[in-house]
Design a protein around this motif. Structure first.
Motif, mmCIF file in Angstrom:
data_model
loop_
_atom_site.group_PDB
_atom_site.id
_atom_site.type_symbol
_atom_site.label_atom_id
_atom_site.label_comp_id
_atom_site.label_asym_id
_atom_site.label_seq_id
_atom_site.Cartn_x
_atom_site.Cartn_y
_atom_site.Cartn_z
ATOM 1 N N PHE A 74 0.824 -1.210 0.000
ATOM 2 C CA PHE A 74 0.000 0.000 0.000
ATOM 3 C C PHE A 74 0.860 1.264 0.000
ATOM 4 O O PHE A 74 1.849 1.353 0.730
ATOM 5 C CB PHE A 74 -0.925 0.013 1.218
ATOM 6 N N ASP A 97 -2.960 0.420 -4.263
ATOM 7 C CA ASP A 97 -2.544 -0.970 -4.057
ATOM 8 C C ASP A 97 -1.496 -1.278 -5.108
ATOM 9 O O ASP A 97 -1.811 -1.431 -6.292
ATOM 10 C CB ASP A 97 -3.749 -1.910 -4.204
ATOM 11 N N GLU A 103 -5.895 2.158 -7.936
ATOM 12 C CA GLU A 103 -6.265 3.070 -6.859
ATOM 13 C C GLU A 103 -7.377 2.434 -6.040
ATOM 14 O O GLU A 103 -8.331 1.892 -6.603
ATOM 15 C CB GLU A 103 -6.732 4.415 -7.431
ATOM 16 N N ILE A 104 -7.251 2.525 -4.723
ATOM 17 C CA ILE A 104 -8.267 1.951 -3.833
ATOM 18 C C ILE A 104 -9.334 2.979 -3.486
ATOM 19 O O ILE A 104 -10.530 2.727 -3.643
ATOM 20 C CB ILE A 104 -7.624 1.421 -2.544
ATOM 21 N N ASN A 149 -10.333 0.695 4.470
ATOM 22 C CA ASN A 149 -9.949 0.225 3.132
ATOM 23 C C ASN A 149 -8.918 -0.897 3.181
ATOM 24 O O ASN A 149 -8.309 -1.230 2.158
ATOM 25 C CB ASN A 149 -9.425 1.403 2.306
#
Length: 210
Positions: A74, A97, A103-104, A149
């Motif tokens: 991350f 990630d 993109e998270i 997340n």
């Protein structure tokens, strides 16, 4: 001449409800861009417009990128904005990630600059209502965002990425001001400028980021 734009919120106004330029009927402006093409930006002092801009940014998403096989999964990319006395007034973050190449999620908070406001509240200036939160609350909400997340920053699983060392210095200063311990997830970071310069030097030892 300069190209003129008026679609940028005043960050002081967004974070504190007070802009000294606006208060004194002066232009609140900023010059952006490089030397060959600079842009003259007139700042907007409107909370609804500011929230519209933030909502637009939060709804964006970076395209997927090539996954990276490494221990760190991350990366929390941040470019905080500060007031004149080193207080953080804006805290945006994009969580990536690296192993999945995507993109998270995104996070954004306006942060109340308490030192800045203390100088003017005695003069009974009327402040616009904002959705800014105190720094301790913003820090807790950032931590909650990471947990929600599924981003772990333990055992080298995650790292914060800043554009220079000034951002992490502002975090340390704000934590000291509020008598807070620097949270574990902010104790390790990457200066992307150093990383980029090291990559450039591999191709050209004379390279710089100027």
């Amino acid at each position: 001449g300069y190209e003129v734009a008026s679609n940028v919120p005043c960050k002081y106004f967004a974070a504190s409800g007070l802009c000294l330029n606006h208060l004194n009927n002066h232009e609140c402006i900023e010059y952006v861009g490089n030397k060959s093409k600079r842009q003259y930006v007139s700042k907007v002092h409107d909370i609804e417009f500011t929230q519209h801009v933030v909502d637009g940014w939060l709804s964006m998403k970076l395209p997927d990128f090539r996954p990276v096989e490494q221990e760190i999964q991350f990366a929390a990319v941040m470019d905080v904005e500060g007031a004149s006395r080193g207080e953080i007034i804006e805290m945006p973050c994009i969580l990536l990630d690296l192993k999945q190449g995507r993109e998270i999620a995104r996070f954004h908070r306006w942060v109340v600059p308490e030192k800045f406001l203390q100088r003017f509240l005695k003069n009974e200036h009327k402040l616009a209502r904002t959705n800014a939160v105190p720094f301790p609350d913003a820090l807790i909400q950032l931590n909650d965002f990471l947990i929600e997340n599924g981003a772990s920053f333990r055992q080298n699983k995650g790292v914060f990425v800043f554009c220079g060392d000034h951002d992490i210095k502002m975090f340390k200063s704000s934590c000291f001001q509020h008598e807070l311990i620097i949270p574990p997830f902010l104790r390790k970071w990457v200066n992307i400028k150093d990383f980029a310069l090291n990559m450039l030097h591999k191709k050209n030892p004379e390279a710089s980021l100027e």
